[in-house]
Design a protein around this motif. Structure first.
Motif, PDB file in Angstrom:
ATOM      1  N   HIS A 181     -12.654   2.735  -3.249  1.00  0.00           N
ATOM      2  CA  HIS A 181     -12.372   1.349  -2.887  1.00  0.00           C
ATOM      3  C   HIS A 181     -10.879   1.057  -2.996  1.00  0.00           C
ATOM      4  CE1 HIS A 181     -16.762   0.018  -3.948  1.00  0.00           C
ATOM      5  NE2 HIS A 181     -16.694   0.832  -2.925  1.00  0.00           N
ATOM      6  N   LEU A 182     -10.241   1.617  -4.014  1.00  0.00           N
ATOM      7  CA  LEU A 182      -8.800   1.437  -4.175  1.00  0.00           C
ATOM      8  C   LEU A 182      -8.058   2.032  -2.985  1.00  0.00           C
ATOM      9  CD1 LEU A 182      -6.268   0.649  -5.763  1.00  0.00           C
ATOM     10  CD2 LEU A 182      -6.469   2.810  -7.020  1.00  0.00           C
ATOM     11  N   ARG A 183      -8.435   3.222  -2.590  1.00  0.00           N
ATOM     12  CA  ARG A 183      -7.793   3.870  -1.448  1.00  0.00           C
ATOM     13  C   ARG A 183      -8.024   3.065  -0.172  1.00  0.00           C
ATOM     14  NH1 ARG A 183      -5.643   8.452   0.477  1.00  0.00           N
ATOM     15  NH2 ARG A 183      -5.673   9.498  -1.540  1.00  0.00           N
ATOM     16  N   GLU A 184      -9.223   2.563   0.029  1.00  0.00           N
ATOM     17  CA  GLU A 184      -9.508   1.762   1.221  1.00  0.00           C
ATOM     18  C   GLU A 184      -8.655   0.495   1.248  1.00  0.00           C
ATOM     19  OE1 GLU A 184     -13.686   1.190   0.931  1.00  0.00           O
ATOM     20  OE2 GLU A 184     -14.200   3.115   1.820  1.00  0.00           O
ATOM     21  N   ALA A 185      -8.444  -0.108   0.074  1.00  0.00           N
ATOM     22  CA  ALA A 185      -7.618  -1.316   0.004  1.00  0.00           C
ATOM     23  C   ALA A 185      -6.169  -1.010   0.353  1.00  0.00           C
ATOM     24  CB  ALA A 185      -7.706  -1.926  -1.396  1.00  0.00           C
ATOM     25  N   VAL A 186      -5.651   0.102  -0.170  1.00  0.00           N
ATOM     26  CA  VAL A 186      -4.272   0.501   0.143  1.00  0.00           C
ATOM     27  C   VAL A 186      -4.148   0.832   1.629  1.00  0.00           C
ATOM     28  CG1 VAL A 186      -2.430   2.158  -0.303  1.00  0.00           C
ATOM     29  CG2 VAL A 186      -3.865   1.369  -2.189  1.00  0.00           C
ATOM     30  N   ASP A 187      -5.118   1.551   2.163  1.00  0.00           N
ATOM     31  CA  ASP A 187      -5.084   1.913   3.584  1.00  0.00           C
ATOM     32  C   ASP A 187      -5.078   0.662   4.461  1.00  0.00           C
ATOM     33  OD1 ASP A 187      -5.008   4.593   3.048  1.00  0.00           O
ATOM     34  OD2 ASP A 187      -7.146   4.937   3.378  1.00  0.00           O
ATOM     35  N   TRP A 188      -5.899  -0.329   4.084  1.00  0.00           N
ATOM     36  CA  TRP A 188      -5.938  -1.560   4.881  1.00  0.00           C
ATOM     37  C   TRP A 188      -4.588  -2.248   4.835  1.00  0.00           C
ATOM     38  CZ3 TRP A 188      -4.998  -6.726   4.567  1.00  0.00           C
ATOM     39  CH2 TRP A 188      -5.502  -7.514   5.605  1.00  0.00           C
ATOM     40  N   MET A 189      -3.975  -2.309   3.657  1.00  0.00           N
ATOM     41  CA  MET A 189      -2.680  -2.964   3.508  1.00  0.00           C
ATOM     42  C   MET A 189      -1.596  -2.283   4.346  1.00  0.00           C
ATOM     43  SD  MET A 189      -2.351  -5.663   1.506  1.00  0.00           S
ATOM     44  CE  MET A 189      -3.019  -6.519   0.090  1.00  0.00           C
ATOM     45  N   THR A 190      -1.606  -0.963   4.353  1.00  0.00           N
ATOM     46  CA  THR A 190      -0.561  -0.248   5.084  1.00  0.00           C
ATOM     47  C   THR A 190      -0.828  -0.242   6.591  1.00  0.00           C
ATOM     48  OG1 THR A 190      -1.684   1.863   4.647  1.00  0.00           O
ATOM     49  CG2 THR A 190       0.059   1.205   3.132  1.00  0.00           C
ATOM     50  N   GLU A 191      -2.088  -0.259   6.984  1.00  0.00           N
ATOM     51  CA  GLU A 191      -2.415  -0.326   8.405  1.00  0.00           C
ATOM     52  C   GLU A 191      -2.124  -1.717   8.975  1.00  0.00           C
ATOM     53  OE1 GLU A 191      -6.455   0.863   8.582  1.00  0.00           O
ATOM     54  OE2 GLU A 191      -6.030   2.963   8.055  1.00  0.00           O
ATOM     55  N   ASN A 192      -2.288  -2.730   8.128  1.00  0.00           N
ATOM     56  CA  ASN A 192      -1.972  -4.102   8.517  1.00  0.00           C
ATOM     57  C   ASN A 192      -0.648  -4.467   7.849  1.00  0.00           C
ATOM     58  OD1 ASN A 192      -4.681  -5.295   9.856  1.00  0.00           O
ATOM     59  ND2 ASN A 192      -5.210  -3.898   8.196  1.00  0.00           N
ATOM     60  N   ARG A 193       0.419  -3.928   8.402  1.00  0.00           N
ATOM     61  CA  ARG A 193       1.724  -3.951   7.737  1.00  0.00           C
ATOM     62  C   ARG A 193       2.207  -5.362   7.418  1.00  0.00           C
ATOM     63  NH1 ARG A 193       4.523   0.863   8.119  1.00  0.00           N
ATOM     64  NH2 ARG A 193       6.528  -0.210   7.921  1.00  0.00           N
ATOM     65  N   ASN A 194       2.011  -6.282   8.341  1.00  0.00           N
ATOM     66  CA  ASN A 194       2.475  -7.641   8.085  1.00  0.00           C
ATOM     67  C   ASN A 194       1.771  -8.249   6.873  1.00  0.00           C
ATOM     68  OD1 ASN A 194       4.356  -7.702  10.120  1.00  0.00           O
ATOM     69  ND2 ASN A 194       3.044  -8.753  11.585  1.00  0.00           N
ATOM     70  N   PHE A 195       0.463  -8.028   6.786  1.00  0.00           N
ATOM     71  CA  PHE A 195      -0.278  -8.554   5.642  1.00  0.00           C
ATOM     72  C   PHE A 195       0.207  -7.910   4.346  1.00  0.00           C
ATOM     73  CE2 PHE A 195      -3.386 -10.311   8.610  1.00  0.00           C
ATOM     74  CZ  PHE A 195      -3.806 -11.451   7.936  1.00  0.00           C
ATOM     75  N   GLY A 196       0.425  -6.595   4.374  1.00  0.00           N
ATOM     76  CA  GLY A 196       0.880  -5.909   3.172  1.00  0.00           C
ATOM     77  C   GLY A 196       2.223  -6.425   2.693  1.00  0.00           C
ATOM     78  N   ARG A 197       3.154  -6.572   3.609  1.00  0.00           N
ATOM     79  CA  ARG A 197       4.488  -7.051   3.234  1.00  0.00           C
ATOM     80  C   ARG A 197       4.464  -8.533   2.842  1.00  0.00           C
ATOM     81  NH1 ARG A 197       8.199  -3.421   3.692  1.00  0.00           N
ATOM     82  NH2 ARG A 197       7.894  -1.587   5.023  1.00  0.00           N
ATOM     83  N   ALA A 198       3.660  -9.312   3.541  1.00  0.00           N
ATOM     84  CA  ALA A 198       3.555 -10.729   3.197  1.00  0.00           C
ATOM     85  C   ALA A 198       2.929 -10.908   1.816  1.00  0.00           C
ATOM     86  CB  ALA A 198       2.733 -11.467   4.247  1.00  0.00           C
ATOM     87  N   GLN A 199       1.947 -10.075   1.496  1.00  0.00           N
ATOM     88  CA  GLN A 199       1.311 -10.130   0.179  1.00  0.00           C
ATOM     89  C   GLN A 199       2.343  -9.906  -0.913  1.00  0.00           C
ATOM     90  OE1 GLN A 199      -1.651 -10.510  -1.296  1.00  0.00           O
ATOM     91  NE2 GLN A 199      -1.603  -9.245  -3.137  1.00  0.00           N
ATOM     92  N   ASN A 200       3.174  -8.898  -0.732  1.00  0.00           N
ATOM     93  CA  ASN A 200       4.183  -8.574  -1.739  1.00  0.00           C
ATOM     94  C   ASN A 200       5.208  -9.704  -1.867  1.00  0.00           C
ATOM     95  OD1 ASN A 200       5.274  -6.541  -3.606  1.00  0.00           O
ATOM     96  ND2 ASN A 200       6.994  -6.432  -2.189  1.00  0.00           N
ATOM     97  N   GLU A 201       5.692 -10.200  -0.739  1.00  0.00           N
ATOM     98  CA  GLU A 201       6.677 -11.279  -0.735  1.00  0.00           C
ATOM     99  C   GLU A 201       6.110 -12.555  -1.356  1.00  0.00           C
ATOM    100  OE1 GLU A 201       9.819 -11.712   0.517  1.00  0.00           O
ATOM    101  OE2 GLU A 201      10.194  -9.772   1.473  1.00  0.00           O
ATOM    102  N   LEU A 202       4.906 -12.902  -0.929  1.00  0.00           N
ATOM    103  CA  LEU A 202       4.313 -14.162  -1.361  1.00  0.00           C
ATOM    104  C   LEU A 202       3.919 -14.134  -2.835  1.00  0.00           C
ATOM    105  CD1 LEU A 202       3.679 -16.914  -0.241  1.00  0.00           C
ATOM    106  CD2 LEU A 202       1.486 -16.041   0.592  1.00  0.00           C
ATOM    107  N   ALA A 203       3.437 -12.988  -3.301  1.00  0.00           N
ATOM    108  CA  ALA A 203       3.051 -12.871  -4.714  1.00  0.00           C
ATOM    109  C   ALA A 203       4.273 -13.035  -5.611  1.00  0.00           C
ATOM    110  CB  ALA A 203       2.379 -11.528  -4.959  1.00  0.00           C
ATOM    111  N   ASN A 204       5.371 -12.396  -5.247  1.00  0.00           N
ATOM    112  CA  ASN A 204       6.601 -12.526  -6.034  1.00  0.00           C
ATOM    113  C   ASN A 204       7.115 -13.966  -6.023  1.00  0.00           C
ATOM    114  OD1 ASN A 204       6.678  -9.803  -6.732  1.00  0.00           O
ATOM    115  ND2 ASN A 204       7.879  -9.234  -4.933  1.00  0.00           N
ATOM    116  N   TRP A 205       7.049 -14.604  -4.859  1.00  0.00           N
ATOM    117  CA  TRP A 205       7.514 -15.988  -4.749  1.00  0.00           C
ATOM    118  C   TRP A 205       6.651 -16.923  -5.600  1.00  0.00           C
ATOM    119  CZ3 TRP A 205       5.123 -20.448  -3.235  1.00  0.00           C
ATOM    120  CH2 TRP A 205       5.945 -21.559  -3.025  1.00  0.00           C
ATOM    121  N   ALA A 206       5.329 -16.767  -5.521  1.00  0.00           N
ATOM    122  CA  ALA A 206       4.424 -17.651  -6.249  1.00  0.00           C
ATOM    123  C   ALA A 206       4.586 -17.492  -7.761  1.00  0.00           C
ATOM    124  CB  ALA A 206       2.981 -17.379  -5.842  1.00  0.00           C
TER     125      ALA A 206
END
Length: 210
Positions: free
Chosen positions: A88-113
């Motif tokens: 499940h962890l690998r599937e989550a990472v794969d989804w994040m990297t395949e959906n690059r905008n979501f992955g990068r937005a998650q990182n940016e938004l989490a740090n901002w929040a």
């Protein structure tokens, strides 16, 4: 111009927010810029989301739901939690990297929040936690665990996912990421193996005493 249903419009604004944050950062994600990216009137954005913070939280919710849905759509698990949790962890990472905008937005938004809106950061973590918990409970032997045991495994998985996402955003190197994923999955598997023994021993002891 045909009227766009509110549900579809909300999704357009969420997708536009993800694109803007991924490309320009949270600071540049003004409501006007997001509305332009969605090719929609600014008034519609304020109708769908009363505040920008509400919109940002919807982005977190969308990401959490998308990741868990990806796991739930995969073949039903008949494995132990120690085997399924790393998958499940690998599937989550794969989804994040395949959906690059979501992955990068998650990182940016989490740090901002974390810095500017701790209450939102806590809500976002809770969303991720509950989503991960639903996927973990698909394991064939999940009912052998106490709620506290499953929650511990979920928490470790989220910590590992956050670290892997940060590494990927920093290096954008899939080969490097693969090595880190392997290490993280091994650590999670070992933790769940130990958790199984500890949790079942504690349950057995408690039953014997009663």
């Amino acid at each position: 111009m045909p009227r766009v249903p509110a549900k579809e419009r909300r999704r357009q604004f969420i997708d536009a927010t993800v694109r803007v944050i991924a490309e320009h950062g949270v600071k540049a994600a003004t409501t006007r810029r997001i509305a332009e990216a969605a090719d929609a009137p600014l008034a519609s954005l304020h109708y769908c989301f009363h505040t920008k913070e509400e919109l940002f939280l919807a982005v977190f919710e969308e990401m959490a739901d998308a990741i868990v849905q990806n796991v739930l759509n995969s073949e039903a698990s008949t494995k132990s939690l120690a085997d399924s949790a790393p998958e499940h962890l690998r599937e989550a990472v794969d989804w994040m990297t395949e959906n690059r905008n979501f992955g990068r937005a998650q990182n940016e938004l989490a740090n901002w929040a974390t810095r500017h809106d701790p209450a939102m950061a806590a809500q976002a973590y809770d969303l991720s936690f509950e989503a991960a918990r639903r996927s973990f409970l698909r394991a064939a032997d999940a009912d052998r665990y106490s709620a506290a045991a499953v929650d511990s495994a979920v928490q470790l998985s989220i910590l590992l996912l956050d670290g892997l996402l940060m590494s990927w955003c920093a290096y954008d190197d899939r080969d490097r990421l693969e090595g880190a994923i392997g290490t993280a999955c091994d650590a999670l598997r070992t933790f769940c193996d130990r958790l199984t023994t500890t949790d079942l021993d504690a349950l057995t002891t408690s039953t014997a005493v009663n």
